[in-house]
Scaffold this motif. Sequence first.
Motif, short mmCIF file in Angstrom:
data_model
loop_
_atom_site.label_atom_id
_atom_site.label_comp_id
_atom_site.label_asym_id
_atom_site.label_seq_id
_atom_site.Cartn_x
_atom_site.Cartn_y
_atom_site.Cartn_z
N ALA A 189 60.50 68.59 42.07
CA ALA A 189 60.60 69.10 40.60
C ALA A 189 61.73 69.95 40.37
N ARG A 190 62.30 70.60 41.30
CA ARG A 190 63.56 71.24 41.15
C ARG A 190 64.86 70.21 41.19
N THR A 224 63.10 66.83 32.41
CA THR A 224 63.17 66.50 33.75
C THR A 224 64.23 65.11 33.58
N VAL A 225 65.03 64.83 34.68
CA VAL A 225 65.68 63.78 34.85
C VAL A 225 65.21 62.40 34.71
N PHE A 281 55.83 74.97 35.27
CA PHE A 281 57.03 74.18 36.32
C PHE A 281 56.35 73.90 37.45
N LEU A 330 60.21 76.13 39.90
CA LEU A 330 60.06 74.70 40.27
C LEU A 330 60.16 74.51 41.90
N GLY A 356 64.80 67.40 40.16
CA GLY A 356 64.55 66.63 39.01
C GLY A 356 64.87 67.47 37.48
N PHE A 357 65.10 68.64 37.86
CA PHE A 357 65.18 69.77 36.61
C PHE A 357 66.25 69.60 35.79
N ALA A 358 66.15 69.35 34.38
CA ALA A 358 67.26 69.25 33.63
C ALA A 358 67.63 70.22 32.51
N VAL A 366 59.42 71.71 29.81
CA VAL A 366 60.55 71.65 30.92
C VAL A 366 61.13 69.97 30.95
N GLY A 383 65.66 77.01 37.55
CA GLY A 383 66.18 76.26 38.54
C GLY A 383 66.90 76.98 39.70
#
Length: 265
Positions: free
Chosen positions: A119-120, A264-265, A236, A27, A122-124, A262, A21
């Motif tokens: 993508a970054r 995602t939100v 990613f 990402l 929404g990264f969780a 991975v 992240g």
Amino acid sequence: MTDTAAEAWQRWTEARSAAAGAPHGPLALTGTHWLEPVPAEVPGLPGRWWAEGGAVCAELRAGDGVRVEGEERESTGRVALRPDTDRHPQTAVLDELRLVPIEREGELALRVFDPAAPARAGFAGIAVYPYAPDWAVPAVFTPFEDGAQALLVENADGRARPLTVTGRVAFTLAGRPHTLTVSGSEGAGGRLSGVIADRTSGRETYRFRFVSLPAPDAQGRTVLDFNRAFLPPCAFADHFICPFPPPGNRLAVAVEAGERQVVTV
């Protein structure tokens, strides 16, 4: 006081998630642009870019805002950047973008990393299996008698490229013997690495994963810890080039250990 194996693994998973992240982590990759000898525009970037003499070249004008990383002044005129395979690679920056030249099998490309990539945003995190010590198994490395071999392996971008492998590791899972073809890297202190798939691949986990093993001792002994099986960069971002598992590296067991997907939100 020395950390337990579980505590060390927990720190590893946290570091992996943080690196993924990061502002210019995997990402953030928004494009890998393969270059020709003829100057051409790269979408979203000023100037014209091409490959010449083993370098990524650009023709830039004052006001374009591109500068070589580490230099204060913006770059103008003809600029040549050394790729990631060079002993002294160079990158460029444009505002928040990071421009990374790469070389693969003699071909040059420019990668663009953008901290604002969707993508970054929404990264969780990275989903992982719980740590289980039974997934760390003894292994024995046997190098190929004829030295390193180059296997033609399909990559995530649909192209086949040579994958250099140096031998096999033998180990036992659930009472059954297995082997994996692996690569060795003197530059990494003799560590071994491999590309694997198993019965969880494409279902509970990504299509394939990577593993890394400590340098074997004089008798070839090492440890294969599936708790640290990790996602390839292409999990990613689609713009990475990752080799698929070579023949024989698709295990007929479900390896319920290591990184899964991975999130995602």
